[in-house]
Write an enzyme that holds these catalytic residues in place. Structure first.
Site, PDB file in Angstrom:
ATOM      1  N   GLU A  91       0.776  -1.390   0.060  1.00 22.87           N
ATOM      2  CA  GLU A  91      -0.042  -0.139   0.120  1.00 22.87           C
ATOM      3  C   GLU A  91       0.858   1.152  -0.079  1.00 22.87           C
ATOM      4  O   GLU A  91       0.393   2.154   0.713  1.00 22.87           O
ATOM      5  CB  GLU A  91      -0.948   0.046   1.272  1.00 22.87           C
ATOM      6  CG  GLU A  91      -1.951  -1.093   1.139  1.00 22.87           C
ATOM      7  CD  GLU A  91      -2.816  -1.256   2.266  1.00 22.87           C
ATOM      8  OE1 GLU A  91      -2.912  -0.323   3.372  1.00 22.87           O
ATOM      9  OE2 GLU A  91      -3.487  -2.581   2.536  1.00 22.87           O
ATOM     10  N   HIS A 168     -10.250  -6.409  -1.793  1.00 25.34           N
ATOM     11  CA  HIS A 168     -11.412  -6.220  -0.807  1.00 25.34           C
ATOM     12  C   HIS A 168     -12.534  -5.381  -1.464  1.00 25.34           C
ATOM     13  O   HIS A 168     -12.259  -4.169  -1.770  1.00 25.34           O
ATOM     14  CB  HIS A 168     -10.769  -5.373   0.261  1.00 25.34           C
ATOM     15  CG  HIS A 168      -9.724  -6.088   1.161  1.00 25.34           C
ATOM     16  ND1 HIS A 168     -10.068  -6.977   1.844  1.00 25.34           N
ATOM     17  CD2 HIS A 168      -8.441  -5.897   1.246  1.00 25.34           C
ATOM     18  CE1 HIS A 168      -8.695  -7.473   2.601  1.00 25.34           C
ATOM     19  NE2 HIS A 168      -7.760  -6.849   2.068  1.00 25.34           N
TER      20      HIS A 168
HETATM   21  O1  G3I Z   1      -3.588  -7.975  18.970  1.00 27.32           O
HETATM   22  C1  G3I Z   1      -4.245  -6.844  19.448  1.00 27.32           C
HETATM   23  C2  G3I Z   1      -4.821  -7.011  20.892  1.00 27.32           C
HETATM   24  O2  G3I Z   1      -3.744  -7.471  21.665  1.00 27.32           O
HETATM   25  C3  G3I Z   1      -5.602  -5.987  21.513  1.00 27.32           C
HETATM   26  O3  G3I Z   1      -5.994  -6.335  22.488  1.00 27.32           O
HETATM   27  C4  G3I Z   1      -6.485  -5.549  20.341  1.00 27.32           C
HETATM   28  C5  G3I Z   1      -7.455  -4.397  20.802  1.00 27.32           C
HETATM   29  O4  G3I Z   1      -7.438  -3.347  19.911  1.00 27.32           O
HETATM   30  O5  G3I Z   1      -5.956  -5.484  19.323  1.00 27.32           O
HETATM   31  C6  G3I Z   1      -5.556  -6.381  18.736  1.00 27.32           C
HETATM   32  O6  G3I Z   1      -4.948  -6.076  17.195  1.00 27.32           O
HETATM   33  C7  G3I Z   1      -5.686  -5.835  16.221  1.00 27.32           C
HETATM   34  C8  G3I Z   1      -5.291  -6.691  15.266  1.00 27.32           C
HETATM   35  O7  G3I Z   1      -5.736  -6.498  13.892  1.00 27.32           O
HETATM   36  C9  G3I Z   1      -5.261  -8.364  15.619  1.00 27.32           C
HETATM   37  O8  G3I Z   1      -6.600  -8.469  15.666  1.00 27.32           O
HETATM   38  C10 G3I Z   1      -5.463  -4.343  15.835  1.00 27.32           C
HETATM   39  O9  G3I Z   1      -6.220  -3.699  16.701  1.00 27.32           O
HETATM   40  C11 G3I Z   1      -6.362  -4.408  14.640  1.00 27.32           C
HETATM   41  O10 G3I Z   1      -5.835  -2.855  14.023  1.00 27.32           O
HETATM   42  C12 G3I Z   1      -5.826  -5.079  13.423  1.00 27.32           C
HETATM   43  O11 G3I Z   1      -6.496  -5.144  12.170  1.00 27.32           O
HETATM   44  C13 G3I Z   1      -5.993  -5.639  11.074  1.00 27.32           C
HETATM   45  C14 G3I Z   1      -5.775  -4.294  10.265  1.00 27.32           C
HETATM   46  O12 G3I Z   1      -4.950  -5.194   9.049  1.00 27.32           O
HETATM   47  C15 G3I Z   1      -4.496  -3.606  10.583  1.00 27.32           C
HETATM   48  O13 G3I Z   1      -4.846  -2.373   9.912  1.00 27.32           O
HETATM   49  C16 G3I Z   1      -6.691  -6.697  10.420  1.00 27.32           C
HETATM   50  O14 G3I Z   1      -6.798  -7.801  11.536  1.00 27.32           O
HETATM   51  C17 G3I Z   1      -6.210  -7.261   9.432  1.00 27.32           C
HETATM   52  O15 G3I Z   1      -7.229  -8.099   8.547  1.00 27.32           O
HETATM   53  C18 G3I Z   1      -6.059  -6.066   8.138  1.00 27.32           C
HETATM   54  O16 G3I Z   1      -5.349  -6.638   6.990  1.00 27.32           O
HETATM   55  C19 G3I Z   1      -4.974  -5.625   6.118  1.00 27.32           C
HETATM   56  C20 G3I Z   1      -3.658  -6.262   5.404  1.00 27.32           C
HETATM   57  O17 G3I Z   1      -2.652  -6.363   6.347  1.00 27.32           O
HETATM   58  C21 G3I Z   1      -3.366  -5.143   4.142  1.00 27.32           C
HETATM   59  N1  G3I Z   1      -4.647  -5.076   3.316  1.00 27.32           N
HETATM   60  C22 G3I Z   1      -5.804  -4.486   3.915  1.00 27.32           C
HETATM   61  C23 G3I Z   1      -6.209  -5.542   5.099  1.00 27.32           C
HETATM   62  C24 G3I Z   1      -7.521  -5.129   5.573  1.00 27.32           C
HETATM   63  O18 G3I Z   1      -7.245  -3.862   6.606  1.00 27.32           O
END
Ligand code: G3I
Length: 287
Positions: A91, A168
């Site tokens: 990205e 997506h």
């Molecule tokens: O692991 C922590 C946990 O310890 C904490 O308690 C909790 C509370 O907020 O957060 C957890 O982390 C989260 C993580 O996912 C794991 O679940 C983050 O807040 C959350 O922001 C994160 O979101 C991920 C996102 O990328 C980040 O921008 C999504 O799961 C993931 O599916 C998404 O994937 C991205 C690709 O990498 C790139 N392309 C777009 C795609 C969708 O956004």
């Protein structure tokens, strides 16, 4: 093929500058090997999911170059020969087609992209190295910008082998049934021009979100979209993978990121196959 959704990102891997935590990433790579699956490593350079020790202070250009070099060399080196493809840069193109304003670009300059690919290639010369992005699937300003970026990388002999099309999308991706064919053509044309550069394409993060409440008709339309993406991939010379961003609606980033929507994957939240699942199976069977 397996893509770790979060476990190989900078923040989870790097609790501190000195310490790496490979536990989850190792578990996923072990699982993949046990089940004869390839691994897509995701992702080495991104502007999200960066640890606060990295983002909450100022670095000199040389310091940040060293942090990135050391990170890429360590992570790619650890999985050398075990991760088939890496999303090296994720990205980096903004939605208007300009180079996204990130910590990497601000402090290092646009050449951080060249550097990242070169270090990754040195650390594992056999891994396929990808530029990965969203919104660049069909022809348009963003896919034009991505095309120009990777063409320029190749002109500078930067070791890049493929482009990841995240995919997506929502049901609006193909607003009317008759638009499906036009969009498949556009997706195919985009894959073709990347093929002409000698680049492979992976569809890397497919999901098709639906606004709640969800009807049978919408699930059928979702199935057609999954089928269309698969059809485009199977008929392109250079499309070698179609990866979904999860498999069951029970675990998906969509309801958090797009409140009021969901049901984006091919198994429902009770792990039952949906029409989209059958559409993919039929697509493979018919090929
Ligand atoms: O692991 C922590 C946990 O310890 C904490 O308690 C909790 C509370 O907020 O957060 C957890 O982390 C989260 C993580 O996912 C794991 O679940 C983050 O807040 C959350 O922001 C994160 O979101 C991920 C996102 O990328 C980040 O921008 C999504 O799961 C993931 O599916 C998404 O994937 C991205 C690709 O990498 C790139 N392309 C777009 C795609 C969708 O956004």
């Amino acid at each position: 093929m397996l893509t770790p959704e979060n476990a190989m990102k900078f923040e989870p891997l790097r609790p501190s500058r000195e310490r790496y935590d490979f536990d989850h990433a190792d578990a996923l790579v072990d699982f993949a090997e046990k089940h004869a699956m390839q691994v897509r490593g995701h992702t080495l350079v991104w502007h999200q999911q960066l640890p606060s020790w990295l983002t909450e202070r100022d670095w000199t250009r040389d310091e940040l170059i060293e942090i990135l070099r050391e990170h890429i060399t360590t992570v790619v080196g650890r999985y050398r020969g075990r991760v088939a493809a890496w999303d090296v840069v994720n990205e980096a193109v903004a939605d208007d087609g300009s180079l996204r304003d990130t910590i990497w670009r601000q402090v290092i300059g646009p050449e951080y992209i060249d550097m990242a690919f070169r270090w990754a290639h040195e650390a594992d010369p056999d891994a396929l190295l990808f530029y990965n992005d969203y919104g660049g699937e069909v022809l348009g300003p963003k896919s034009d910008a991505i095309y120009a970026l990777v063409r320029d990388l190749l002109q500078r002999d930067v070791p890049i082998h493929g482009v990841g099309l995240q995919t997506h999308v929502s049901l609006d991706w193909f607003p009317e049934p008759q638009d499906i064919a036009a969009n498949v053509d556009s997706l195919s044309a985009n894959m073709d021009r990347l093929s002409a550069l000698g680049l492979v394409v992976h569809i890397t993060e497919t999901d098709v979100r639906i606004e709640r409440p969800i009807t049978e008709d919408e699930l059928a339309k979702q199935a057609r979209i999954y089928g269309a993406a698969l059809e485009a991939c199977l008929s392109a010379q250079n499309c070698k993978a179609l990866v979904l961003w999860g498999f069951t609606d029970r675990h998906s980033w969509i309801p958090y990121a797009f409140p009021g929507t969901g049901a984006a994957l091919v198994f429902d939240d009770a792990y039952r196959p949906k029409p989209a699942y059958h559409s993919l199976i039929d697509g493979f069977a018919g090929h």
